[in-house]
Design an enzyme around this catalytic site. Structure first.
Site, short mmCIF file in Angstrom:
data_model
loop_
_atom_site.label_atom_id
_atom_site.label_comp_id
_atom_site.label_asym_id
_atom_site.label_seq_id
_atom_site.Cartn_x
_atom_site.Cartn_y
_atom_site.Cartn_z
CB SER A 135 19.46 0.55 -13.45
OG SER A 135 19.91 1.56 -14.33
CB CYS A 165 20.81 1.76 -7.72
SG CYS A 165 21.83 3.20 -7.30
CG HIS A 217 24.12 1.65 -11.11
ND1 HIS A 217 22.87 1.68 -10.52
CD2 HIS A 217 24.18 0.49 -11.82
CE1 HIS A 217 22.20 0.58 -10.86
NE2 HIS A 217 22.97 -0.15 -11.63
#
Length: 318
Positions: free
Chosen positions: A184, A132, A167
């Site tokens: 992702s 990510c 994330h």
């Protein structure tokens, strides 16, 4: 965890103390050295114990087919912005998510933007799977030419079975709508088209996606506006506004995110009306906007003012 294992992990040099990296990182560039190869295979077996036989088979195979290298998207001025962002996201998708447990490109979040853009060029050259954070850097590079699109990082912290997960995506703002680019394991935790009228709607969509996987979203960190200059020595402001989801209810989160959204919109509008940079200062409690008067321009010798990151003086924690 032994000292030998922890020596491959990274900590504060890749971000704040809140960023606990739970995977290996290739620090030795390309081609991969023997130590990195060995580390990658061993760790892949550790995180995918049920696939040990398949991993050994891939590791010892004599012949592997060449993987097609995706073409870099060509963004033409006449293209709609939404189509340009779709092309960028499709390119990221074709690189695929990296499931090996080893991040193949070393990203130091405190590096100047120019250095991170060099890393993006390396990603394009090698065309390997990414995680990510790498996708965010690559998205910045590929959208630098879209001067009417504002970009800012959005970081997430979630909890599942007592373990924290991190994330990050690249938030986008254009013509009154918010969206995001990224990658992702889950399709609904990455790309978001430009169809969200408020920042709260965008974050709420991610929150809903996290709940589908029984993750509790704990914290969202919003960064500053990222300049479009490839050779800028500015650093990315990864966290200037933090929303704690465990200490606020939904209505309060909406109020806080809408407040920050208005500050972003105000900044975008101000910059379009003025050639000079208008910094925004978020006061620690009131979150008020203070914009200094615009300097008088010299008509005889006009100067090109470089656009820099949004100057958000305080980090506001909710």
């Amino acid at each position: 965890m032994s000292k030998q294992e922890t020596s491959f992990y990274t900590q504060s040099e890749y971000g704040s103390a809140d960023d606990i990296v739970s995977f290996y990182i290739n620090k030795h560039g390309y081609p991969l050295d023997d130590k990195t190869w060995k580390q990658m295979w061993v760790y892949a077996t550790k995180i995918f114990p049920k696939s040990k036989d398949e991993i050994e088979e891939i590791k010892n195979v004599d012949f592997l087919y060449d993987v097609p290298v995706p073409a870099i998207p060509v963004l033409l001025p006449q293209m709609p912005i939404s189509h340009c962002l779709t092309l960028v996201q499709n390119y990221i998708n074709r690189l695929q998510y990296n499931h090996t447990g080893t991040q193949l490109f070393e990203i130091k979040k405190n590096r100047p933007l120019a250095g991170l853009m060099d890393k993006a060029k390396e990603m394009i050259k090698e065309a390997l799977p990414i995680k990510c954070l790498e996708a965010v850097i690559l998205s910045i590079y590929l959208t630098n030419g879209l001067l009417t699109v504002e970009r800012f990082p959005i970081g997430f912290k979630s909890v599942f079975n007592g373990r924290c997960y991190y994330h990050v995506v690249l938030g986008m703002f254009y013509n009154g709508y918010f969206g995001a680019l990224g990658i992702s394991r889950r399709n609904d935790l990455m790309y978001k088209p430009l169809e969200f009228k408020t920042l709260f709607d965008l974050i709420d969509d991610y929150d809903t996606a996290y709940s589908r996987y029984t993750h509790q979203l704990v914290k969202v960190r919003l960064g500053g506006v990222i300049p479009h200059e490839t050779h800028s020595q500015e650093k990315i402001h990864w966290s200037v506004y933090t929303v704690n989801f465990t200490k606020t209810h939904n209505a309060e989160r909406q109020h806080k995110l809408d407040l920050y959204s208005r500050k972003l919109r105000s900044y975008f509008t101000s910059f379009k009306r003025n050639t000079a940079r208008l910094p925004i200062q978020l006061e620690k409690e009131q979150c008020m906007v203070t914009s200094p008067s615009t300097p008088q321009s010299d008509k005889k010798s006009p100067k090109v003012v470089s656009r820099k990151s949004m100057d958000l003086t305080y980090e506001v924690r909710i």
